[in-house]
Design an enzyme around this catalytic site. Structure first.
Site, PDB file in Angstrom:
ATOM      1  N   LYS A  54       0.838  -1.205   0.000  1.00 18.02           N
ATOM      2  CA  LYS A  54       0.000   0.000   0.000  1.00 18.02           C
ATOM      3  C   LYS A  54       0.874   1.256   0.000  1.00 18.02           C
ATOM      4  O   LYS A  54       0.623   2.205  -0.751  1.00 18.02           O
ATOM      5  CB  LYS A  54      -0.954  -0.010   1.204  1.00 18.02           C
ATOM      6  CG  LYS A  54      -2.080  -1.035   1.048  1.00 18.02           C
ATOM      7  CD  LYS A  54      -2.880  -1.277   2.332  1.00 18.02           C
ATOM      8  CE  LYS A  54      -3.908  -2.397   2.063  1.00 18.02           C
ATOM      9  NZ  LYS A  54      -4.726  -2.755   3.231  1.00 18.02           N
ATOM     10  N   GLN A  98      -4.892  -1.492   9.356  1.00 17.90           N
ATOM     11  CA  GLN A  98      -4.839  -2.832   8.774  1.00 17.90           C
ATOM     12  C   GLN A  98      -5.497  -3.843   9.712  1.00 17.90           C
ATOM     13  O   GLN A  98      -5.203  -3.865  10.909  1.00 17.90           O
ATOM     14  CB  GLN A  98      -3.375  -3.210   8.486  1.00 17.90           C
ATOM     15  CG  GLN A  98      -3.195  -4.506   7.738  1.00 17.90           C
ATOM     16  CD  GLN A  98      -3.765  -4.473   6.312  1.00 17.90           C
ATOM     17  OE1 GLN A  98      -3.829  -3.420   5.668  1.00 17.90           O
ATOM     18  NE2 GLN A  98      -4.194  -5.616   5.820  1.00 17.90           N
ATOM     19  N   ASP A 121     -11.166   3.026   3.777  1.00 16.56           N
ATOM     20  CA  ASP A 121     -11.567   1.616   3.687  1.00 16.56           C
ATOM     21  C   ASP A 121     -13.094   1.487   3.621  1.00 16.56           C
ATOM     22  O   ASP A 121     -13.610   0.432   3.241  1.00 16.56           O
ATOM     23  CB  ASP A 121     -11.091   0.861   4.944  1.00 16.56           C
ATOM     24  CG  ASP A 121      -9.858   0.010   4.703  1.00 16.56           C
ATOM     25  OD1 ASP A 121      -9.678  -0.453   3.560  1.00 16.56           O
ATOM     26  OD2 ASP A 121      -9.102  -0.193   5.657  1.00 16.56           O
TER      27      ASP A 121
HETATM   28  N1  GUN Z   1      -7.282  -6.799   5.869  1.00 23.89           N
HETATM   29  C1  GUN Z   1      -7.637  -7.545   4.793  1.00 23.89           C
HETATM   30  N2  GUN Z   1      -8.200  -6.764   3.853  1.00 23.89           N
HETATM   31  C2  GUN Z   1      -8.196  -5.500   4.338  1.00 23.89           C
HETATM   32  C3  GUN Z   1      -8.643  -4.259   3.827  1.00 23.89           C
HETATM   33  O1  GUN Z   1      -9.183  -4.143   2.726  1.00 23.89           O
HETATM   34  N3  GUN Z   1      -8.458  -3.192   4.631  1.00 23.89           N
HETATM   35  C4  GUN Z   1      -7.894  -3.296   5.868  1.00 23.89           C
HETATM   36  N4  GUN Z   1      -7.778  -2.187   6.593  1.00 23.89           N
HETATM   37  N5  GUN Z   1      -7.477  -4.434   6.378  1.00 23.89           N
HETATM   38  C5  GUN Z   1      -7.632  -5.528   5.612  1.00 23.89           C
END
Ligand code: GUN
Length: 284
Positions: A54, A98, A121
């Protein structure tokens, strides 16, 4: 039938080039560089890889990014305090925590601490509600990426049978909302579903997001179906594979996403899309 392979890397590259141009334009016109803060708690190896990807994607698109890491035993209040600072930081337009968080965290409370305008998100309860009501502020990145795939492939969803395997807040539930809003008839299957194959064999669009390596076999797929594989599983030999038996199912489906190189790169791309959108809105 041999399925058309939906190439996530190619689509991601095309979209990211456009985001880079838009980010440059925003910087030139308003002096604003889109900024994303990513919070990682603990040492989960998969999460570490996702967070690194990311942050790298931000750099490539010309976005500002900050990675904030804590050990798994961090006091929750420290994380809440940091989120409050980021909520007030004008350099930051998107905040992502995350998931999963260590067990002593109340994940809902952490997600709710993020300012809804920076919740790229789309996991804050207010943004989940907005999506459900049909006027989303941010669409969760993975289902957003899937919808982009379907649009790019020119797949008409109206009246189609869409079956989703998995009922998570991150994928299954928002995916169902988006497909329903696109006028598909949606079924969500999960670990307690009886006769899963009965449902999957009816699917014109099958989205697998259950986290079990090669779970979806050719016999479970209707000939000509579009199969979207959201799974990322590590095999004993270290290789990655999806929730779909790609080799066999690609002989039955009309279109399929590979793993790796399918939904994965699109998830990060839509995170960039949401961060850019947040920055553009703020500069308006
Ligand atoms: N863990 C697995 N997929 C995601 C996601 O799309 N966003 C976040 N913040 N954590 C995750």
């Amino acid at each position: 039938m041999t399925a058309k392979i939906l190439d996530g890397n190619a689509l991601a590259q095309k979209l990211r080039a456009d985001f880079k141009t838009r980010a440059e334009a925003l910087l030139a016109s308003r002096g604003t560089r889109p900024g994303l803060a990513v919070i990682l708690v603990g040492e989960d190896p998969a999460s570490q890889v996702y967070v690194r990807n990311k942050v790298n994607a931000c750099a490539q698109a010309g976005f500002h990014s900050e990675k904030i890491s804590y050990t798994a035993d961090v006091e929750a209040q420290l994380v809440f305090d940091r989120i409050a600072e980021l909520n007030a930081d004008p350099k930051i337009h998107g905040i992502l925590v995350q998931l999963p968080l260590p067990k002593h965290f109340d994940s809902d409370a952490v997600l709710k601490a993020i300012a809804p305008e920076k919740d790229v998100d789309g996991f804050h309860a207010e943004n989940v509600g907005a999506l459900m009501q049909g006027h989303p502020r941010f669409i969760p990145c993975t289902p957003y990426g899937v919808m982009k795939f379907l649009a790019e492939a020119g797949i008409d969803l109206k009246g189609k049978e869409a079956v989703i395997l998995g009922r998570s807040n991150i994928v299954g539930k928002p995916m169902a909302m988006l497909l329903m809003q696109a006028s598909a008839t949606v079924t969500i299957c999960h670990s307690q579903t009886r006769d899963l194959a009965f449902h999957t064999r009816r699917a014109d669009i099958l989205v697998a997001a259950l986290g079990k390596a090669r779970f979806v076999t050719a016999e479970m797929v209707k000939p000509g179906a579009v199969v979207i594989d959201v799974g990322i599983n590590r095999l004993p030999d270290g290789k990655l594979c999806g929730d779909v038996d790609f080799a066999a199912v690609s002989e039955v489906a009309s279109a399929i996403t590979p793993v790796p190189g399918g939904v994965g790169p699109m998830t990060i791309t839509m995170l960039l899309a949401n961060t850019l959108e947040a920055a553009e809105r703020e500069a308006r």
